[in-house]
Design an enzyme around this catalytic site. Sequence first.
Site, short mmCIF file in Angstrom:
data_model
loop_
_atom_site.label_atom_id
_atom_site.label_comp_id
_atom_site.label_asym_id
_atom_site.label_seq_id
_atom_site.Cartn_x
_atom_site.Cartn_y
_atom_site.Cartn_z
N GLY A 84 -12.76 -4.62 1.56
CA GLY A 84 -14.16 -4.38 1.88
C GLY A 84 -14.76 -3.25 1.07
N ARG A 133 0.82 -1.22 0.00
CA ARG A 133 0.00 0.00 0.00
C ARG A 133 0.85 1.26 0.00
NH1 ARG A 133 -4.93 -1.87 4.06
NH2 ARG A 133 -6.18 -2.88 2.42
N GLY A 150 -6.85 -7.83 0.69
CA GLY A 150 -5.50 -7.96 1.21
C GLY A 150 -4.94 -9.37 1.13
N LYS A 193 -15.50 -15.16 4.46
CA LYS A 193 -16.60 -14.29 4.87
C LYS A 193 -17.81 -14.41 3.95
CE LYS A 193 -13.40 -11.04 7.02
NZ LYS A 193 -12.83 -9.66 6.98
#
Length: 397
Positions: A373, A37, A350, A198
């Site tokens: 997200g 990042r 990520g 998730k």
Amino acid sequence: MLRLPNWRDAYVRGVRVLLRVDFNVPVEGGKVTNDFRLRMTIPTLTELRVRGARLVVASHLGRPKGKRVKSLSLQPVAKALEELLDYPVKFVDDITGEQAYRLSLKLKDGEIMLLQNLRFDEGEERNDDEFARRLARLADTYINDAFGTLHRRHASVCAITKFLPSYAGPLVLKETEVLMRVRTEPDRPLAVVFGGAKVADKIALIRQFLKTADVLIVGGAMAYTFLAAKGVGVGRSRVKKEYLEEAKGTLEEARRIGRVLALPEDHIAASSFSADAEPVLCRREIPNNLLGLDIGPKTVDRFSSLLRGAKMVLWNGPMGVFEWERFSEGTAGIARAIGRLRAYSVICGGDTIAAVERYGNIDRFSYVSTGGGAALQFLQNPYLPGISALLERRNTE
């Protein structure tokens, strides 16, 4: 098409610019262990420096919940950034106080200062106007280049735009352009690959892509909820029971409209969730005493076959516990398969990025999103809180 205010329209020479970035990176033992990042922001920082901006850089790190947590200080990030830029970065152990304010006034054209972790102040996550007002005192113009934070209704993302002329940075502009293309005008055939654990974050998006994707592939831990919904034995694998009915309905909808929704056909399982556990190849079903930790070789071959011929690919989420060597081959196989394609390929999240970097073929992907997200939420609804704040500011000027 989103018409965000463009950073190139901002006059920055001799101007203090509050640059919101996403430096939420892993730090261990006082050192940044993955600087992806940071590297993504280097072109932005360099151009603004060359244009003569006086840069006040702001980011969060982790979840300190409004308290000072030594291990979540941005000081190690400042050091890593300085090394990447080969240019001084002035770290200030302050956010909106007098120390930060005085240093911002002393900045010269092209100089950079990095504020302490924004989330050390509880006003950040509360989207507090007073905190945003104090933050705005450090600058004359605001640029948001932190796409991964746009789904957060936080002060440095939303409230700040009430107090400063506000613009979208190059990463935000590129991310929104690429993801809008995937969402509304994809190249055909479009293949979408979901993995990770998730189910809650992705099941609505899977249903949405049933309407637009030509091929849907679901792997990772979330696949076990879909397999259980089909009545396939998954042993002690992770299953979200509250989503079984929705998963079943999604599979039925895919079958009704003739859409490919592929699930694992074999598995690498183990008796315990451990890096040292002995891998067991299970064909179709997983025995009651085992849990799935990766997709099997037959599944890698089938998923790879389904991906051939795709003109655009979106991938979010690993196929297994890729951090453990014994359970990494599924993710590695999909990374290689997508990397070989002559397709426009987009990866986000990520874990997915970390996996692809680990296998050394990240350069084979067309676009690497800095948001996880935020990217998933954008694909469902582009009007994220941070985007809406920028658009509202543009419309009032």
